[in-house]
Design a protein around this motif. Structure first.
Motif, PDB file in Angstrom:
ATOM      1  N   ALA A 257       0.858  -1.187   0.000  1.00  0.00           N
ATOM      2  CA  ALA A 257       0.000   0.000   0.000  1.00  0.00           C
ATOM      3  C   ALA A 257       0.891   1.233   0.000  1.00  0.00           C
ATOM      4  N   LYS A 258       0.393   2.268  -0.635  1.00  0.00           N
ATOM      5  CA  LYS A 258       1.155   3.519  -0.708  1.00  0.00           C
ATOM      6  C   LYS A 258       0.257   4.671  -0.286  1.00  0.00           C
ATOM      7  N   ILE A 259       0.739   5.433   0.688  1.00  0.00           N
ATOM      8  CA  ILE A 259       0.004   6.568   1.227  1.00  0.00           C
ATOM      9  C   ILE A 259       0.797   7.836   0.916  1.00  0.00           C
ATOM     10  N   GLU A 260       0.129   8.843   0.348  1.00  0.00           N
ATOM     11  CA  GLU A 260       0.797  10.105   0.031  1.00  0.00           C
ATOM     12  C   GLU A 260       0.026  11.250   0.686  1.00  0.00           C
ATOM     13  N   GLY A 261       0.757  12.095   1.406  1.00  0.00           N
ATOM     14  CA  GLY A 261       0.089  13.177   2.117  1.00  0.00           C
ATOM     15  C   GLY A 261       0.996  14.354   2.377  1.00  0.00           C
ATOM     16  N   THR A 262       0.464  15.307   3.123  1.00  0.00           N
ATOM     17  CA  THR A 262       1.224  16.516   3.427  1.00  0.00           C
ATOM     18  C   THR A 262       1.004  16.921   4.876  1.00  0.00           C
ATOM     19  N   LEU A 263       2.018  17.520   5.459  1.00  0.00           N
ATOM     20  CA  LEU A 263       1.936  18.121   6.784  1.00  0.00           C
ATOM     21  C   LEU A 263       2.135  19.614   6.632  1.00  0.00           C
TER      22      LEU A 263
END
Length: 396
Positions: A257-263
């Motif tokens: 699984a691949k999760i892409e996000g931002t902080l």
């Protein structure tokens, strides 16, 4: 009433010509080759020495010649910055100088940033007797992907710079207004990826595999609890997940699984704390499922925290141009970001906003395919750069 520097106002037609050239020939981040060539051609015509920073950045140097200056004034350096890259957007404006590069558009006003700074350079180059010390002018690449400012910082060419100044166009404000606010004004931007590794199996026998999809889904859910449970509710921060991919078929336990996000945060301390918490949370949840994770982060921009002294200087400079009543000194911070903030981690400075709206046509937001601006702002921007630089260099 707006009172730009008269000579800059007289040069408006040239500044507008520059802006329209850059608008018609936009280039995306790290590919601003012809943009850099044009900037360097103009600097050469103005007898401004320059050096290249990376492949497409340019740093010009203007040395003052003021006679009655002190040693301290002669040693001062100020940095003026404009970004030069465009966006992968198909333009939908109605004016007669649209982008000639299909699918690429100056939808964030960098064509105006660029030409406004060139207007300031033209004035300073012909009025060196008004200041001692040095004005450095940075035409910075790759702001949109957070890859430009650090190239200038790492170059070593900014040693000894006392203050840095830049500005961004703001379609939410009318032409003739300037916003200069001290403290945190824009968020940091970290772009993270979490790769979850499991083990494939038939969904009828899930116990023989390690479900990376289930682990990833729980990671996504738990990350949403971090800000609400671990941060003072009066302090803004965002953990956003924009993309989650996993699996190849309905009856196969997913092995990846691949999760892409931002902080996004408004302080260096909160940024550091939550980056660690995101990785820790992902690792601990994956472990429950028997999975493993790899955490990668791209630090696109620091939080933009404007220096108080530099901001007061920008407010004075802005008031000379648009009047004290039209300088906005307080506003809510934005969770958007700009890598100008990376300069501020090394050099005291401030990042201002300039109003560009005067009609419906010039009120579309940044990154909109119909974004446009009132070109009356260009002499204001050039004058703003000049007034800030002179205020800093000529202080006692």
């Amino acid at each position: 009433m707006v009172q730009v520097i008269p000579e800059i106002q007289a040069n408006k037609e040239q500044i507008v010509t520059w802006r329209r050239h850059f608008h018609q020939h936009p280039e995306p981040s790290l590919k601003e080759f012809k943009t850099a060539e044009k900037i360097q051609e103009i600097l050469t015509d103005l007898n401004i020495p320059f050096g290249k920073v990376g492949e497409t950045g340019t740093l010009g140097t203007i040395t003052g010649t003021k006679n009655d200056s002190t040693q301290s004034q002669r040693e001062r350096k100020v940095l003026l910055r404009a970004d030069i890259d465009a966006l992968e957007i198909t333009e939908a404006t109605s004016h007669d100088f649209p982008s000639l590069n299909e699918g690429i558009m100056h939808a964030c006003g960098h064509d105006a940033h660029n030409s406004g700074l060139l207007g300031a350079v033209a004035y300073l180059a012909s009025h060196r007797e008004q200041f001692a010390g040095t004005v450095l002018v940075a035409f910075q690449q790759a702001e949109e992907i957070g890859s430009g400012a650090y190239q200038f910082i790492e170059s070593g060419l900014l040693d000894g710079v006392g203050q840095v100044f830049g500005m961004h166009v703001e379609p939410a404000l009318p032409v003739g207004t300037i916003q200069a606010v001290s403290g945190p004004t824009m968020a940091s931007c970290d772009i993270f990826t979490i790769n979850v590794t499991g083990k494939s199996a038939h969904v009828a026998r899930p116990h023989t595999g390690v479900d990376a999809l289930a682990a990833g889904a729980n990671i996504v859910t738990e990350l949403q609890n971090l800000v609400s449970r671990l941060l003072n509710p009066l302090e803004p921060a965002v953990i956003g997940i924009g993309k989650f991919t996993s699996g190849t078929r309905y009856n196969i336990v997913s092995n990846h699984a691949k999760i892409e996000g931002t902080l996004r945060t408004l302080s260096h301390e909160t940024r550091e704390h939550f980056l660690a918490k995101i990785e820790e949370t992902a690792h601990d949840i994956a472990k429950v499922f028997g999975a493993t994770i790899e955490f990668e982060n791209y630090p696109a921009a620091a939080p933009n925290i404007n220096d108080e002294d530099a901001t007061l200087r920008a407010q004075r400079a802005g008031a000379k141009i648009v009047g004290e009543a039209n300088v906005i000194k307080q506003s809510q911070p934005s969770m958007g970001s700009d890598d100008f903030a990376d300069f501020l981690t090394k050099i005291p400075g401030t990042y201002a906003r300039v109003g560009v709206s005067s009609s419906e046509e010039t009120s579309y937001g940044l990154h909109h395919e119909k974004f446009n601006l009132d070109e009356d702002v260009l002499p204001i921007m050039a004058s703003f750069h000049v007034e800030f630089a002179l205020d800093y260099l000529n202080q006692a």
